[in-house]
Each structure stands twice: as C-alpha cells, then as structure tokens.
Design a protein around this motif. Structure first.
Motif: not given
Lengths: 114, 115
Positions: A36, A38, A89, A104-106
């Motif tokens: 993703y 953002q 992400f 989700f990853g950080p």
C-alpha cells in the motif's frame, strides 16, 4: 507470528534510481501479500499484490519479488520519481471462514530527490 | 463512483470522553473494517463488520465497539478515551467473496486527538 517486519524505516533515492523495500513474515498461513502507498493526509491505497504461488509480479514501474522459502518479499520501484515520495506499507493476510484481515508492516518513508 | 468517506476528518476530545466515528463504504461494498494508525506506524486491525455483525476482531479492548447499518455504513465507538487512543482511524471497505474481499479500499481517516 502475526507480525510483518519491514525495512528500511526511511529511504532517500535520487530521481531515476531504484527504490527497494523489504518485508518478512513468520506465519506460513498468510496467502496474500499487498503493498500500500500512503500520501500525507490520505488513507493507504493498494499499489500491487502477490500470492505465494508466483515469485515475481510486475505492474509498470512496480515489481514485487517473493521468496516463499525465506518468508520474505520486497517492492522494487524502478525509475523512481518525486511523485513516488510517500510512505509504503507491506501487508499480509490469510483467508479464513470469517473473511480476511490484514497485518501491516510499520512502513517505509520514501523520499525521491529531484 | 464515491469512494470510502469518513467523518469527521478531525476530532479533539479529552480523557474519559466517548467518541463516535462514521464511515460510508465504497459503492457496491458490503464489508467494513476499521483500523487504528498511530503516528509513524502501520494500520492495526480493530474489527470487521459484515451483514451488520462483528465478524472478526483484533487485539483491542471492549472500549472499542462498532455497528453496521442496513445500508452497509458503519460507526466506530470508543468509550473512556485514553491519551493513547490518539491516532488516525481508518475505515476500509471490501466486497465479500474470494478475490474481491482482498482489495481494501481505505478512506482518508479521522484524526483523533485525546487531550
């Protein structure tokens, strides 16, 4: 086991360069791996996704490489552009009788310099 | 085609208060999930609603509750607010069914600040 690890935390790349972001997971039940993008003030937007039955997926300048045995996957952004500057992400999910939820990853903050 | 819409965009509350956030899913979608995104972190799954019922829940206390209406819109309620509840709250919608429920469409979120 539900964690997704992501690195680096931040990345600075020159325009035209290649951006590489790496993720790792533990739970072998995960069967869908999306990335993703953002932008500030916006919600994440799906960029590209892969299933573990293929090792690579390419869409335009974006490529996911997937290593099932190592439980790792990465996003490659070719010919990086200033407009690619955003937070990325990785995520993982598995289908259950109750549907899917995502881990989700950080995140990785990418800056592409003009 | 309207995407996922959330309201309000920003909210300031004090500790101990209660808050309600609202979400309208993307047209044609029937499943709504809520995520909490702390500053500098990835979204964390709170819960998912389908057919007006909570279908899955993440590791969040009972202070977090929700509701889905017959038109598929949803509310997130948080009681007894703590400072640590300050975050961006994201709503995501999907269409139930293999292949389509994997594509999450997110709204722009509600930024909640607890003072």
């Amino acid at each position: 086991q539900q964690q997704v690890k992501q690195s680096p935390q931040s990345l600075i790349v020159q325009k035209g360069g290649i951006s590489i972001i790496n993720c790792a997971y533990e739970n072998t039940a995960f069967d869908y791996f999306p990335w993703y993008q953002q932008f500030p003030g916006k919600g994440p937007a799906l960029l590209i996704a892969i299933r573990p039955d293929v090792s690579e997926k390419k869409e335009g300048r974006f490529t996911i490489s997937f290593n099932k045995s190592a439980k790792q996957f990465s996003l490659h952004i070719m010919d990086s552009q200033p407009g690619d500057s955003a937070t990325y992400f990785c995520a993982a999910s598995m289908l259950s009788p109750l549907g899917q939820n995502f881990v989700f990853g950080p995140g990785t903050r990418l800056s592409v310099l003009p | 085609d309207a995407g996922v819409t959330q309201s309000p965009t920003h909210l300031i509350k004090t500790r101990g208060q209660q808050v309600t956030l609202r979400c309208s899913p993307k047209s044609g979608h029937d499943t709504v999930s809520w995520y909490q995104q702390a500053l500098g972190q990835g979204p964390q799954f709170i819960f998912q609603y389908y057919e007006e019922e909570e279908r899955q829940r993440g590791n969040f206390p009972d202070r977090f509750s929700g509701h889905q209406f017959p038109n598929y819109s949803s509310e997130l309620n948080v009681n007894a607010l703590l400072l640590g509840d300050s975050a961006l709250y994201l709503c995501a919608s999907t269409l139930a069914g293999r292949g389509s429920n994997e594509k999450l469409f997110f709204g722009s979120g509600t930024q909640l600040s607890v003072l």
